[in-house]
Design an enzyme around this catalytic site. Structure first.
Site, short mmCIF file in Angstrom:
data_model
loop_
_atom_site.label_atom_id
_atom_site.label_comp_id
_atom_site.label_asym_id
_atom_site.label_seq_id
_atom_site.Cartn_x
_atom_site.Cartn_y
_atom_site.Cartn_z
CG ASP A 82 -1.94 1.07 1.26
OD1 ASP A 82 -2.34 1.52 0.17
OD2 ASP A 82 -2.37 1.46 2.36
CG ASP A 104 0.61 7.65 -3.76
OD1 ASP A 104 0.41 8.41 -4.74
OD2 ASP A 104 0.17 7.88 -2.62
CD GLU A 134 -3.62 8.08 -4.73
OE1 GLU A 134 -4.16 9.07 -4.20
OE2 GLU A 134 -3.09 7.16 -4.08
N GLY A 181 -7.34 8.48 7.09
CA GLY A 181 -7.47 8.72 8.51
C GLY A 181 -8.90 8.75 8.99
CG HIS A 213 -6.12 4.50 -1.70
ND1 HIS A 213 -4.93 4.14 -1.13
CD2 HIS A 213 -6.16 3.89 -2.91
CE1 HIS A 213 -4.26 3.35 -1.97
NE2 HIS A 213 -4.99 3.18 -3.06
CB ILE A 257 -11.08 -1.21 5.27
CG1 ILE A 257 -12.25 -0.99 4.30
CG2 ILE A 257 -11.56 -1.07 6.72
CD1 ILE A 257 -13.27 -2.11 4.29
CG ASP A 258 -4.97 1.28 8.01
OD1 ASP A 258 -5.03 0.54 9.01
OD2 ASP A 258 -3.96 1.94 7.72
CB SER A 259 -9.09 4.66 9.90
OG SER A 259 -8.06 5.43 9.32
#
Length: 311
Positions: A82, A104, A134, A181, A213, A257-259
């Site tokens: 990522d 990126d 991106e 975030g 993202h 999906i991270d936060s």
């Protein structure tokens, strides 16, 4: 089953009108929670690792954790870098066993973004690895990504055909209003993704997989668990899940999906210590944290992504 690329996964997702969850991993419990949920629901899966995760957990440990998940679940799993920020980072992951990388260079001028991306694509394709690129810049802060609102920009649909044809990338992350975030939007605002941009990009790139993202929805139950137990996260607002569902029904084949995972883990651990201040065994507080990650991922797979039963 070995690790796979996303090529067939995205083709099926595009044709089927659903998206694959790309979940960021940092340690064993996160890997276990995600993959146990996917196994229960027979869902395809992308496990992605950021530059920060590689620095924290070590490339080799992360590779072995994901390989163990493949053995335990029998699922098709992509191991993805990522936000690779350079050719060297992408090359290291390609050489080290990743099946997919993201380069990126979205902060660079258009021509330079093409040049850098094409270099990564050429090396990756020579090694059987796929590449995400991106175009457009998402605002927000997460790991190595730090883009101010002033420096963010929507993807320009008129540029996508030239970019994809000149780079040869396999999927494209675009900016339509998501952000990195947990603090994506100002309190009191109603977040609205730019579906007009997505639809125009899709017309110009028929059949081509699009990536979103910054797509965590920031579940308020975990924000509350954090705030009720010593945290301070006022005004944390995410992307509405109904908008993500709509995006998944169109050309979006991968949703990051991270936060949300971080919130589930942190909220659970904070509540555990508030209720059990005398405990100190990591297994006791990481077990419920892993369980809540599993439940969160099940919800995403079933109610947002639509990829349950698609493995």
């Amino acid at each position: 089953m070995p690790l796979v690329t996303s090529t067939e996964m995205f083709k099926k997702a595009y044709d089927g009108g659903y998206a694959i969850g790309a979940f960021n991993v940092n340690n064993m419990e996160i890997v276990q929670g995600i993959t146990e949920a996917a196994k229960d629901l027979n869902a395809p899966l992308i496990l992605q690792v950021s530059k920060g995760a590689r620095a924290y957990a070590n490339h080799t440990y992360l590779i072995k954790l994901v390989e163990a998940a493949v053995i335990e679940t029998g699922l098709p799993i992509v191991l993805h870098l990522d936000h690779g920020d350079s050719f060297e980072t992408c090359k290291s992951c390609i050489d080290g066993g990743f099946t997919s990388v993201m380069i990126d260079a979205s902060s660079k001028p258009f021509a330079e973004n093409i040049e850098i991306t094409r270099k990564v694509v050429e090396y990756a394709h020579d090694h059987g690895v796929v590449v995400e690129a991106e175009l457009g810049a998402l605002a927000g802060v997460e790991d190595e990504v730090n883009v101010s609102a002033e420096n963010s920009s929507y993807t320009r649909p008129e540029e996508v055909q030239e970019f994809v044809s000149k780079t040869g990338c396999d999927s494209l992350a675009i900016a339509i209003g998501t952000s990195h975030g947990a603090y994506k939007f100002k309190p009191g605002t109603k977040p609205q993704l730019r579906f007009d941009i997505l639809e125009e990009v899709s017309k110009r790139l028929p059949g081509f997989p699009i990536v979103l993202h910054g797509s965590s929805s920031v579940p308020q139950e975990y924000v509350k668990m954090i705030n009720d137990n010593g945290g301070n996260m006022p005004g944390a607002i995410g992307v509405p899940e109904d908008q993500l569902r709509h995006a998944a029904s169109l050309s979006v084949c991968k949703i990051n999906i991270d936060s949300d995972l971080r919130l589930a883990m942190t909220g659970t651990i904070r509540q555990f210590f508030a209720e059990h201040p005398d405990k100190f065994d990591p297994r006791e507080y990481l077990k419920p944290a892993r369980a809540n990650i599993k439940e969160l991922v099940k919800h995403k797979i079933t109610d947002v992504l639509g990829c349950a039963g698609k493995a």
